[in-house]
Each structure stands twice: as structure tokens, then as C-alpha cells.
Design an enzyme around this catalytic site. Sequence first.
Site, short mmCIF file in Angstrom:
data_model
loop_
_atom_site.label_atom_id
_atom_site.label_comp_id
_atom_site.label_asym_id
_atom_site.label_seq_id
_atom_site.Cartn_x
_atom_site.Cartn_y
_atom_site.Cartn_z
N HIS A 143 0.88 -1.19 0.00
CA HIS A 143 0.00 0.00 0.00
C HIS A 143 0.91 1.23 0.00
O HIS A 143 1.40 1.64 1.05
CB HIS A 143 -0.91 0.00 1.24
CG HIS A 143 -1.89 1.13 1.25
ND1 HIS A 143 -3.24 0.95 1.49
CD2 HIS A 143 -1.73 2.47 1.07
CE1 HIS A 143 -3.86 2.11 1.45
NE2 HIS A 143 -2.97 3.07 1.21
N HIS A 177 1.76 5.20 -1.70
CA HIS A 177 1.41 6.39 -2.51
C HIS A 177 2.70 6.97 -3.07
O HIS A 177 3.57 7.40 -2.32
CB HIS A 177 0.70 7.43 -1.65
CG HIS A 177 -0.59 6.95 -1.07
ND1 HIS A 177 -1.79 7.07 -1.73
CD2 HIS A 177 -0.86 6.30 0.09
CE1 HIS A 177 -2.75 6.53 -1.00
NE2 HIS A 177 -2.22 6.05 0.11
N LYS A 191 -8.84 -0.30 -6.08
CA LYS A 191 -8.93 0.31 -4.75
C LYS A 191 -10.20 1.15 -4.64
O LYS A 191 -10.40 2.08 -5.41
CB LYS A 191 -7.70 1.21 -4.53
CG LYS A 191 -7.73 2.10 -3.29
CD LYS A 191 -7.42 1.33 -2.03
CE LYS A 191 -7.57 2.18 -0.78
NZ LYS A 191 -6.45 3.10 -0.55
N HIS A 207 -10.51 1.31 1.44
CA HIS A 207 -10.26 2.27 2.53
C HIS A 207 -11.55 2.25 3.35
O HIS A 207 -12.52 2.92 3.00
CB HIS A 207 -9.96 3.67 1.98
CG HIS A 207 -9.65 4.66 3.06
ND1 HIS A 207 -8.45 5.33 3.14
CD2 HIS A 207 -10.37 5.08 4.13
CE1 HIS A 207 -8.46 6.12 4.21
NE2 HIS A 207 -9.62 5.98 4.82
N HIS A 216 -4.90 -0.70 5.68
CA HIS A 216 -4.39 0.01 6.87
C HIS A 216 -5.32 -0.08 8.08
O HIS A 216 -5.81 0.93 8.57
CB HIS A 216 -4.06 1.47 6.55
CG HIS A 216 -5.06 2.20 5.67
ND1 HIS A 216 -6.40 2.21 5.92
CD2 HIS A 216 -4.87 2.93 4.55
CE1 HIS A 216 -7.00 2.92 4.98
NE2 HIS A 216 -6.10 3.37 4.14
N ASP A 236 1.35 2.56 3.52
CA ASP A 236 0.55 3.78 3.36
C ASP A 236 1.44 5.02 3.45
O ASP A 236 0.99 6.08 3.88
CB ASP A 236 -0.58 3.85 4.39
CG ASP A 236 -1.68 4.83 3.98
OD1 ASP A 236 -1.70 5.24 2.80
OD2 ASP A 236 -2.49 5.20 4.84
C1 NCD Z 1 -3.36 9.07 1.95
C2 NCD Z 1 -2.85 10.08 0.93
O1 NCD Z 1 -2.37 11.15 1.33
O2 NCD Z 1 -2.93 9.79 -0.27
N1 NCD Z 1 -3.45 9.71 3.23
C3 NCD Z 1 -3.46 9.10 4.44
O3 NCD Z 1 -3.61 9.79 5.45
N2 NCD Z 1 -3.28 7.81 4.54
C4 NCD Z 1 -4.64 8.52 1.48
C5 NCD Z 1 -5.11 7.33 2.25
O4 NCD Z 1 -4.58 6.23 2.09
O5 NCD Z 1 -6.02 7.49 3.05
ZN ZN Z 2 -3.26 5.08 1.52
#
Ligand code: NCD
Ligand code: ZN
Length: 331
Positions: A12, A14, A94, A133, A167, A239
Site C-alpha cells: 500500500h 502512494h 482500490k 479504505h 491500513h 501507506d
Molecule cells: C493518503 C494520501 O495522502 O494519499 N493519506 C493518508 O492519510 N493515509 C490517502 C489514504 O490512504 O487514506
Molecule cells: Zn493510503
Amino acid sequence: MKVQLTSPLDMHLHLRQDDMLKKVAPFSAKYFSGALIMPNTIPPITTKELLLEYKKAILDATKDFTFTPYMSLFFQNYDKKFLQEIKNEIVSIKLYPAGITTNSQNGVSKIDIDEIGDTLQAMSELEIVLNIHGESNGFVMDREKEFLPIYEVLAQNFPKLKIVMEHITTKESATLLEKYDNLYATITLHHLFITLDDVAGGLLRPHLFCKPIAKRPEDKEALLHLALNAHPKVMFGSDSAPHPKSKKEAPGCAAGVFSAPVILPLLAQLFEKHNKLENLQAFISDNAQKIYNITPPKKVIALEKKAMQIKNEYEGIVPFMAGETIEWSVQ
Ligand code: NCD
Ligand code: ZN
């Protein structure tokens, strides 16, 4: 003391786009053999063109490393023909409830079978994993708990669909995992280390603010129990969600913890502290390989018990535990 990890996976992650992608992707690509890339970009990844373009940008940004980006599509209703065509390019889709977190405005506003059942059925038949999510739009501490009945409905109605509760942060989610064969979960680094007290119990720590928000000590204990024992339905998913410092140290702080540069040493430290180092390999790679049916490129990362100070910033982005000295480092 030392430990070797083979083909670590971050299920997971970003990576963002453009300059931010170029800055942050190497931190994951250096230490991980592959990662599941979140599709909450601007615009979100909803077409084959966007997906292939994004994958190419990631491969460009990580070309100095052996690294496989496992791609995910942003959930909306898709027809089966489209999913059949894109199936070989993705491992999962997702689903975000609309507006629940960063760049999720185009998410699903009503998660029920009448609205999205056809897409879920097609995913189930094509063996595409569903990542969720799982938060309601209720009171912030209750959002994950309030979402659990939706997981139950989906797990019951689509018993062949693999559903990953992303998460997870509560003991209730840890319990639900046992109730349905087709439910799985990812756990982040930061939720194994912090509770709401660390975020807001003393001075406010914007770099620990994320969705879902960190919960109570007993919740953290439940997550630790799953991770340290490498529960076979649980995988590591950082995450790691970088935001520019100006968006974090702001009156309206963006949600997201940037952990990518510090994950493996901190996990080694945590597992060693609990005498569970032997389970780290399953948590960081083997479980995910089985759940997603993937074989990442072989990459061996050696870690040693040697103190290291985490930088205050990496490429202008403040990492998890910035400035702190930790006990383990990558060799
Ligand atoms: C994530 C993001 O900034 O893309 N933020 C977070 O607080 N985890 C998005 C997400 O996974 O919720
Ligand atoms: Zn995330």
C-alpha cells in the site's frame, strides 16, 4: 545482530506524480522489490491510458533499481469487458468512500450491492483483488468500526472475491479478519508505533496525522499481535503518503505519514524488541506473495543492529520519526 530480508513488498504505497514521484519513488525502489501503487492521483487512475502512463512514469523514476510497481485501478463501476482487457496490467482495484481522504472526491458515495455489485461480481470472476479504505463519515475515532458491517456484506455476498481491509487500526478489524475466509488486511508501519496520544496528546504532531487516525493502546496491541506473528492474512502496507512540508505544517494539515525511507530498519527494531525477527520475512513479503499470487524479482536486503539517525527531511519531505536515532540500519 543481523537479518536478511528477501524481496520486501510494500502492499500500500502512494508515489504521487511528477516532481514528487521522482523525489519519493527511489526510497521505496531502493529497499523494496515491489509495491502496490495507490491510484488516488490527480486525476485518479480510471482508464487503461492513465494506468499505462502512470506505470511508465514510475518505471522511469525507479530505473536505477530492481522494482516492480504492481498497479491498482481507482474503483468506479467498470464493465466486465473493460476489466478483462486491463486484467493483466493490474493486480487490484482500490475503493475509496467519496471524500474520505486525500484525492478521493471521485470515490463511491453509496457502497451497496445495488450500486456496485456488477463490478464486484466481474472482479470476483476475473480474480482481481479489491482493496478498501474502510471508513464511514462518522466521528473520526469510530469511522473504521462503523465501516465493518459493509465489509461483512461484501465478504458474504462475494465469497470468492479477495477483499483487503487497508491500513487497519482497530482491534475490531483484527477480530473481523478471522470471521471470513476472503478478508485480508494490510498494516502500516506507523500504526504499529503510535496511538492518538502521539498525534495529539502532547504537542500536536502534524507529521503523524493520517487517515485512518491512530487509535487507542489496545488497538495498537491488536495490530502488533497480528504483525509480529505474521498472521497469514496480514501483509505489510506502509501507506507512506508524502505531502510537501508546507501542506503538513499548515492550519489545515494534509493527512498522510511519509515513512518510505525508514521502514525496514524500524520494522527490524520492532520485531527484534519482541523477539519475533524470524517472522518479519512473512510479514514483509511471503504473505503478500501468496495473497496476491505474485512473484516479485529477487532482492536481498541486509539489516544490522547499528544505530542510525533518521534525517530531518528527505528531499524536503519530513519522514516518520524525523531526527530520531533508531537501533537498526540497512547494511
Ligand atoms: C493518503 C494520501 O495522502 O494519499 N493519506 C493518508 O492519510 N493515509 C490517502 C489514504 O490512504 O487514506
Ligand atoms: Zn493510503
